[in-house]
Design a protein around this motif. Sequence first.
Motif, PDB file in Angstrom:
ATOM      1  N   LYS A   1     -38.232  46.248 110.366  1.00 47.09           N
ATOM      2  CA  LYS A   1     -37.726  44.892 110.292  1.00 47.09           C
ATOM      3  C   LYS A   1     -38.828  44.303 108.860  1.00 47.09           C
ATOM      4  CE  LYS A   1     -40.909  42.309 113.049  1.00 47.09           C
ATOM      5  NZ  LYS A   1     -41.077  41.400 114.215  1.00 47.09           N
ATOM      6  N   PRO A   2     -38.227  43.255 108.197  1.00 45.93           N
ATOM      7  CA  PRO A   2     -39.071  42.643 107.132  1.00 45.93           C
ATOM      8  C   PRO A   2     -40.252  42.129 107.592  1.00 45.93           C
ATOM      9  CG  PRO A   2     -36.615  41.735 106.873  1.00 45.93           C
ATOM     10  CD  PRO A   2     -36.903  42.634 108.187  1.00 45.93           C
ATOM     11  N   THR A   3     -41.263  42.450 107.006  1.00 47.80           N
ATOM     12  CA  THR A   3     -43.023  42.257 107.339  1.00 47.80           C
ATOM     13  C   THR A   3     -43.432  41.711 106.120  1.00 47.80           C
ATOM     14  OG1 THR A   3     -42.738  44.237 108.838  1.00 47.80           O
ATOM     15  CG2 THR A   3     -44.897  43.313 108.311  1.00 47.80           C
ATOM     16  N   LEU A   4     -44.276  40.579 106.572  1.00 50.06           N
ATOM     17  CA  LEU A   4     -45.111  40.065 105.452  1.00 50.06           C
ATOM     18  C   LEU A   4     -46.485  40.363 105.491  1.00 50.06           C
ATOM     19  CD1 LEU A   4     -45.289  37.755 103.253  1.00 50.06           C
ATOM     20  CD2 LEU A   4     -45.456  36.192 105.030  1.00 50.06           C
ATOM     21  N   THR A   5     -46.994  40.934 104.293  1.00 49.72           N
ATOM     22  CA  THR A   5     -48.432  41.038 104.370  1.00 49.72           C
ATOM     23  C   THR A   5     -49.318  40.243 103.127  1.00 49.72           C
ATOM     24  OG1 THR A   5     -48.190  43.296 105.297  1.00 49.72           O
ATOM     25  CG2 THR A   5     -50.383  42.970 104.254  1.00 49.72           C
TER      26      THR A   5
ATOM     27  N   LEU B   1     -43.704  41.703 100.900  1.00 54.23           N
ATOM     28  CA  LEU B   1     -42.790  41.673 101.911  1.00 54.23           C
ATOM     29  C   LEU B   1     -42.005  42.989 101.898  1.00 54.23           C
ATOM     30  CD1 LEU B   1     -41.216  40.060 104.330  1.00 54.23           C
ATOM     31  CD2 LEU B   1     -39.568  39.371 102.372  1.00 54.23           C
ATOM     32  N   VAL B   2     -42.328  43.929 102.839  1.00 51.24           N
ATOM     33  CA  VAL B   2     -41.321  45.018 102.851  1.00 51.24           C
ATOM     34  C   VAL B   2     -40.386  45.041 103.924  1.00 51.24           C
ATOM     35  CG1 VAL B   2     -41.804  47.577 103.100  1.00 51.24           C
ATOM     36  CG2 VAL B   2     -43.830  45.947 102.343  1.00 51.24           C
ATOM     37  N   SER B   3     -39.288  45.641 103.613  1.00 51.45           N
ATOM     38  CA  SER B   3     -38.028  45.516 104.464  1.00 51.45           C
ATOM     39  C   SER B   3     -37.447  47.039 104.288  1.00 51.45           C
ATOM     40  CB  SER B   3     -37.105  44.537 103.948  1.00 51.45           C
ATOM     41  OG  SER B   3     -35.871  44.823 104.552  1.00 51.45           O
ATOM     42  N   PRO B   4     -36.734  47.367 105.273  1.00 48.38           N
ATOM     43  CA  PRO B   4     -35.910  48.459 105.271  1.00 48.38           C
ATOM     44  C   PRO B   4     -34.674  48.454 104.608  1.00 48.38           C
ATOM     45  CG  PRO B   4     -35.858  47.991 107.548  1.00 48.38           C
ATOM     46  CD  PRO B   4     -36.764  46.930 106.699  1.00 48.38           C
ATOM     47  N   HIS B   5     -34.130  47.262 104.466  1.00 43.06           N
ATOM     48  CA  HIS B   5     -32.805  46.853 104.119  1.00 43.06           C
ATOM     49  C   HIS B   5     -32.905  46.206 102.819  1.00 43.06           C
ATOM     50  CE1 HIS B   5     -31.414  48.360 107.846  1.00 43.06           C
ATOM     51  NE2 HIS B   5     -31.899  47.512 108.519  1.00 43.06           N
ATOM     52  N   PRO B   6     -31.975  45.994 102.075  1.00 40.57           N
ATOM     53  CA  PRO B   6     -31.968  45.044 100.904  1.00 40.57           C
ATOM     54  C   PRO B   6     -31.931  43.720 101.176  1.00 40.57           C
ATOM     55  CG  PRO B   6     -29.909  46.323 101.056  1.00 40.57           C
ATOM     56  CD  PRO B   6     -30.783  46.823 101.992  1.00 40.57           C
ATOM     57  N   PHE B   7     -32.606  42.964 100.310  1.00 45.29           N
ATOM     58  CA  PHE B   7     -32.688  41.537 100.514  1.00 45.29           C
ATOM     59  C   PHE B   7     -31.275  41.028 100.034  1.00 45.29           C
ATOM     60  CE2 PHE B   7     -37.148  42.603  99.978  1.00 45.29           C
ATOM     61  CZ  PHE B   7     -37.596  42.132 101.005  1.00 45.29           C
ATOM     62  N   ASP B   8     -30.650  39.882 100.921  1.00 47.42           N
ATOM     63  CA  ASP B   8     -29.559  39.241 100.456  1.00 47.42           C
ATOM     64  C   ASP B   8     -29.994  37.944 100.077  1.00 47.42           C
ATOM     65  OD1 ASP B   8     -26.568  38.800 100.670  1.00 47.42           O
ATOM     66  OD2 ASP B   8     -27.263  37.004 101.923  1.00 47.42           O
ATOM     67  N   ARG B   9     -30.950  37.224 100.280  1.00 42.76           N
ATOM     68  CA  ARG B   9     -31.556  36.036 100.122  1.00 42.76           C
ATOM     69  C   ARG B   9     -32.989  35.994 100.462  1.00 42.76           C
ATOM     70  NH1 ARG B   9     -28.696  33.876 104.481  1.00 42.76           N
ATOM     71  NH2 ARG B   9     -29.971  32.946 105.982  1.00 42.76           N
ATOM     72  N   LEU B  10     -33.701  35.086  99.658  1.00 41.49           N
ATOM     73  CA  LEU B  10     -35.131  35.165  99.906  1.00 41.49           C
ATOM     74  C   LEU B  10     -35.835  34.000  99.468  1.00 41.49           C
ATOM     75  CD1 LEU B  10     -37.411  37.065 101.109  1.00 41.49           C
ATOM     76  CD2 LEU B  10     -37.830  37.940  98.600  1.00 41.49           C
TER      77      LEU B  10
END
Length: 412
Positions: A28-32, A57-66
């Motif tokens: 899942k999206p994870t912030l470091t 911010l690492v995610s297994p899926h592409p970002f739609d909005r951020l």
Amino acid sequence: MSRFLPVLLFFGLSAPLVFAQQTAIPNKPTLTVSLEPRHVKDGGGYVQGQIVLRVQLVSPHPFDRLQLNLPAIANVRTLTLSPPQTREIHNYGLEGYLYETRLALFPEQSGMLTIPSVSVAGAVAVGSGRKEPFAEVNPEMLVTIKPIDPAYDAPWWLVADAVTMTEVWTPPPEELRVGDTVRRDLTVTVYGVTAQHLPVIEQPLNGGYAVVGSETTMKTDLTPDGVIATLRQFWALRVESEDIISISPIQLAFWDPAAGSMASASLPAKRIEPLPRDPAARRAQLMSDAITAHRNRRISLFAALSIPVLGLLALIGALFYKALPTRADRRLSQACIANATPAACFRAVTQWSHDSFGTGDRNLIKYLQQTFGGEAAERLNTLQLALFSASDVSAEPKRLARSLVAAARRQR
């Protein structure tokens, strides 16, 4: 040895596992949010010392909005090392997406530095057109900022991760004679510092030489790992003694935050043994200088004399230009031939007046008489009598043209 084999195998097998865990893509999206260099996390930073703030911010899926919320930090000068950007990453056959930005922080006062909470919210595309929202928050971070260390005894406080120095001598010092000038080009590269934090580097003087010129340029480069300041300095040094000369070394002191101690970068002194004077070369140089000075004096004298001559020629040219008949004057003379009728002469005078003065046909003869007077006025009066008198009066075309052209020249 056999007793240690299981231990070695354990560490050999576990090291890749640990590395994989450190670089694994989360589910899942994870912030470091992290701080660099390492000494900042271990013991804190220093006033004016660089701290790199890394937001990932690492995610297994592409970002739609951020939407990243990165509050301003008080009592800190901030530079953006790399603006926010997203890229694909691949680890052990897995594909993920990394959103990252990096900032360089330069604390302006000692004490406790508070880095506010960093938050990010948005949604990722999980497939089949579905969007999954997320929100991540990194808690507030506290960093101890140390003041100028009492052990630092240099006049200019400079906190740097590393400093390098190089120099170039032109011409080579072993070719120098008394009176020659050598150029010392210095390049200083300071890591973790901006150009505005660099001190002025001076060339200390010893006997036997003089500084006859210098120039300094500075620049700051922003890299993802931090700022880099580059200083270019040159000195022109003139050899003034036949004795052995020792040109002073160059030294730059700085505080090494990782070691927690004072350090310095330096270039050694330069020993110069001037070659014996070359009388023939000296005479040739003096002769060349004398010829150049004489040539310059002649050029200056020629320039000084040419100014009034050119002015006089310009005046003569202007007078000559005014004395020349214009195109309108020539057409008037060509039209006013001996057998020209008074009507033809009047038409020629009308066209000439229009071309020369922009006047119209109304009261033309009276206007020209008042303008020119003298013989030109008399010739115009004769033309008027020839046009309107019942008696046979000659307009005297050639004399009329000469009088008008002469009067017009005087008016110009």
